[in-house]
Design an enzyme around this catalytic site. Structure first.
Site, PDB file in Angstrom:
ATOM      1  N   LEU A   1     -26.599 -45.334 -87.261  1.00 22.09           N
ATOM      2  CA  LEU A   1     -27.412 -45.009 -86.087  1.00 22.09           C
ATOM      3  C   LEU A   1     -27.136 -43.544 -85.784  1.00 22.09           C
ATOM      4  CD1 LEU A   1     -26.911 -47.997 -83.591  1.00 22.09           C
ATOM      5  CD2 LEU A   1     -28.811 -47.597 -85.166  1.00 22.09           C
ATOM      6  N   ASP A   2     -28.135 -42.841 -85.273  1.00 25.54           N
ATOM      7  CA  ASP A   2     -27.921 -41.437 -84.898  1.00 25.54           C
ATOM      8  C   ASP A   2     -26.851 -41.366 -83.803  1.00 25.54           C
ATOM      9  OD1 ASP A   2     -29.974 -40.785 -86.604  1.00 25.54           O
ATOM     10  OD2 ASP A   2     -31.493 -40.725 -85.012  1.00 25.54           O
TER      11      ASP A   2
END
Ligand code: URA
Length: 233
Positions: free
Chosen positions: A102-103
């Site tokens: 995930l960013d």
């Protein structure tokens, strides 16, 4: 498997600590106090107890974390805090790694494991595992935007995204379900329509759901969820 390996492999006790516990008579195998730490046991059948508590043999560990913003989905990073830092020391020692990224500013469900094969399978584009996110965008999005994104968009680098599903909540938010996981995919999908993601939260991975686990907290997958993760098709 040797009794000391049974404990050390699972990072419950070091080999030296097993020796100490054996000397103190704290470890039993099938109800009999162990007198040597190098005895051979059948880790799948024998009942091993430590201080009277049954210790189940678990080769792999599966953890579900609610990632807060500001943490990167990697095992180490020279600058940023990693998702591993949110786990207690005994779990950090198990060499877990996040299954997919995930960013840094995305929050929500991350699965961490030391089961490389299952993680690889779960991430394989051939498996089409559904990942559902709640999103908010800066500007109102139209039904045409939804339709274009759902049908697949050719991004600036020439990659044609796979079809996905959008469920509208209101003019600026909704759920989006992807079956692939390209770098910044959701941000780039909305970016291609001239919009901007301002909040992104992954809420499910296959049928494993984040639920009400608070941000920054973790839990083990349930047996049912482990089965789902191991056998994602
Ligand atoms: N898509 C993104 O743009 N960011 C994420 O973190 C996950 C999916």
């Amino acid at each position: 498997m040797r009794l000391d390996k049974f404990f050390s492999e699972q990072k419950i006790l070091s080999r030296r600590e097993v020796g100490e516990k054996v000397r103190k008579g704290c470890i039993a195998v099938n109800g009999k106090v162990a007198t040597k730490s190098d005895v051979s046991i059948d880790e799948k059948r024998d009942v091993v107890t430590l201080d009277g508590e049954v210790v189940e043999y678990k080769k792999y560990v599966y953890v579900l974390l609610n990632k807060p913003s500001g943490y990167v989905s990697s095992t180490e990073d020279p600058r940023d805090k990693t998702v591993l830092e949110l786990l207690p020391d005994n779990l950090q020692r198990l060499k877990l790694f996040p299954c997919g990224r995930l960013d840094k500013d995305t929050v929500g469900l991350v699965i961490l494991t030391n089961d490389g094969v299952s993680a690889h399978n779960a991430l394989s584009p051939k498996r089409h595992v559904e990942k559902k996110y709640f999103f908010k965008v800066a500007d109102e999005y139209s039904d045409e935007d939804s339709f274009a994104i759902e049908s697949g968009i050719t991004l600036a680098d020439g990659y044609a995204t796979k079809p996905c599903k959008i469920e509208r909540i209101d003019n600026n938010s909704g759920y989006i379900t992807l079956t692939e996981g390209k770098y910044h995919e959701i941000k780039r999908l909305f970016g291609a329509r001239g919009n901007k993601i301002v909040f992104l939260k992954r809420i499910s991975f296959s049928s494993i759901v984040l639920g009400d686990l608070p941000e920054g907290e973790w839990r083990f997958l349930t047996e049912e969820e482990e089965k789902i993760f191991i056998s994602v098709k």
